[in-house]
Design a protein around this motif. Sequence first.
Motif, PDB file in Angstrom:
ATOM      1  N   HIS A 110       0.828  -1.202   0.000  1.00 23.27           N
ATOM      2  CA  HIS A 110       0.000   0.000   0.000  1.00 23.27           C
ATOM      3  C   HIS A 110       0.870   1.262   0.000  1.00 23.27           C
ATOM      4  CE1 HIS A 110      -3.231  -2.814   0.954  1.00 23.27           C
ATOM      5  NE2 HIS A 110      -2.409  -3.315   1.845  1.00 23.27           N
ATOM      6  N   LEU A 111       2.099   1.104  -0.481  1.00 19.82           N
ATOM      7  CA  LEU A 111       3.063   2.207  -0.475  1.00 19.82           C
ATOM      8  C   LEU A 111       3.764   2.268  -1.828  1.00 19.82           C
ATOM      9  CD1 LEU A 111       5.421   3.052   2.464  1.00 19.82           C
ATOM     10  CD2 LEU A 111       6.374   2.871   0.170  1.00 19.82           C
ATOM     11  N   ARG A 112       3.938   3.470  -2.330  1.00 18.13           N
ATOM     12  CA  ARG A 112       4.680   3.675  -3.581  1.00 18.13           C
ATOM     13  C   ARG A 112       5.600   4.875  -3.404  1.00 18.13           C
ATOM     14  NH1 ARG A 112       4.340   2.957  -9.301  1.00 18.13           N
ATOM     15  NH2 ARG A 112       2.408   1.762  -9.178  1.00 18.13           N
ATOM     16  N   LEU A 113       6.825   4.731  -3.896  1.00 21.68           N
ATOM     17  CA  LEU A 113       7.761   5.856  -3.845  1.00 21.68           C
ATOM     18  C   LEU A 113       7.291   6.980  -4.766  1.00 21.68           C
ATOM     19  CD1 LEU A 113      11.208   4.020  -3.955  1.00 21.68           C
ATOM     20  CD2 LEU A 113      10.048   4.971  -1.956  1.00 21.68           C
ATOM     21  N   GLY A 114       7.496   8.214  -4.338  1.00 26.41           N
ATOM     22  CA  GLY A 114       7.193   9.373  -5.165  1.00 26.41           C
ATOM     23  C   GLY A 114       8.361   9.681  -6.090  1.00 26.41           C
ATOM     24  N   PRO A 115       8.249  10.742  -6.883  1.00 30.35           N
ATOM     25  CA  PRO A 115       9.337  11.072  -7.819  1.00 30.35           C
ATOM     26  C   PRO A 115      10.662  11.395  -7.135  1.00 30.35           C
ATOM     27  CG  PRO A 115       7.615  12.759  -7.811  1.00 30.35           C
ATOM     28  CD  PRO A 115       7.081  11.616  -7.045  1.00 30.35           C
ATOM     29  N   LEU A 116      10.623  12.149  -6.044  1.00 26.29           N
ATOM     30  CA  LEU A 116      11.858  12.452  -5.324  1.00 26.29           C
ATOM     31  C   LEU A 116      12.419  11.201  -4.671  1.00 26.29           C
ATOM     32  CD1 LEU A 116      13.990  14.314  -4.107  1.00 26.29           C
ATOM     33  CD2 LEU A 116      12.330  14.970  -2.340  1.00 26.29           C
ATOM     34  N   GLY A 117      11.551  10.411  -4.041  1.00 22.37           N
ATOM     35  CA  GLY A 117      12.005   9.171  -3.415  1.00 22.37           C
ATOM     36  C   GLY A 117      12.610   8.212  -4.411  1.00 22.37           C
ATOM     37  N   THR A 118      12.025   8.126  -5.600  1.00 18.23           N
ATOM     38  CA  THR A 118      12.556   7.249  -6.639  1.00 18.23           C
ATOM     39  C   THR A 118      13.911   7.746  -7.140  1.00 18.23           C
ATOM     40  OG1 THR A 118      10.321   6.623  -7.341  1.00 18.23           O
ATOM     41  CG2 THR A 118      12.100   6.265  -8.916  1.00 18.23           C
ATOM     42  N   ALA A 119      14.047   9.060  -7.296  1.00 13.44           N
ATOM     43  CA  ALA A 119      15.311   9.627  -7.779  1.00 13.44           C
ATOM     44  C   ALA A 119      16.463   9.322  -6.821  1.00 13.44           C
ATOM     45  CB  ALA A 119      15.166  11.136  -7.967  1.00 13.44           C
ATOM     46  N   LEU A 120      16.168   9.115  -5.533  1.00 16.51           N
ATOM     47  CA  LEU A 120      17.210   8.877  -4.536  1.00 16.51           C
ATOM     48  C   LEU A 120      17.529   7.400  -4.349  1.00 16.51           C
ATOM     49  CD1 LEU A 120      16.180  11.520  -1.855  1.00 16.51           C
ATOM     50  CD2 LEU A 120      18.107  11.631  -3.438  1.00 16.51           C
TER      51      LEU A 120
END
Length: 341
Positions: A150-160
Amino acid sequence: MPHWSVYTGTSEPHDGIDDLPAPPPWRAFDGGPALPPPGDTDDEAAVSPDRVHRARAYVATPESVQLVNAALCLRRPLLVTGPPGTGKSSLAYAVARELSLGPVLRWNITSRSTLADGLYQYDPLSRLYAARPAGGRTEEAGSGGGVEDHLRLGPLGTALLPYDRPRALLVDELDKSDLDLPNDLLNVLEEGQFEIPELVRAARHSTEGTAEVLADGTDTPVTLRRGRVRCRAFPFVVLTSNGEREFPPAFLRRCVRLQLRRPGLEQLNDIVRAHLGTPDDRTRSLIESFLNRANSGELATDQLLNAIYLTGVAGLDADSRDELAKQLMPYLSAAADGDGF
């Protein structure tokens, strides 16, 4: 090109990012295990005609090329300011295409955006519904099982994430944000890492301490350990601003700053050539009229491109063509008397 430059502004893809000089000691990151860069088709939105065309047709200035390379070498965000329609967001797509950085991660900022929105999204209600009895079984109390579903990384989280190559992240229109967001970004962009509390808590009840979560723009999961994300190659971060507000000095000193200005005649000719082919007499006349009108009010380059394209396919006489072009290029802000036509 200087030996430290990897971005050329030619829009021709190459592997020059592999020759990027080592980071300054205070900007070296060691996240892992290393992840391979994603393919361009992994994110369906990234291959939209608009994004692909903008990346191919972007016309870089010598200043933008130099400061993009400075941001890449220093592992610092690039703060791009300028009037609407000067290509601030297109720059991110052009750099990502030339340096083969994969799909651009995009975070569109509004007045309600928070740091958490960029890092990850967690839906506790969907987890609650999923934990209801089904077939006589429920989740074990306190186990934390199923959090990652039930959790997905956002764009900033994915970039890191610890990618081998930098990911390209576009944080669009940061000046529209709440006053606190730029300061909230400081620690994450300085440290190149963050924790997801829900996964940290779940890891305490797990022998492996790992979780499979979805990254932004893809349905392929990535493995996180103990709920922590730490970058390996610092992402190429483009922060755009229309100049509607000032940012705190502490934020500004951590960015490489690029000010884009209205293109002049030579650059407009290059832009038109990149998008629509070599300008003819009719097109050159519209470009000159656009520049004259721009002296009295705010206009965007894409308005000129729309006018050139439509007046070209409409087959109108000169007077009708000029009138249509004028209607397609209304001022974006209050203008002085006289329209330049």
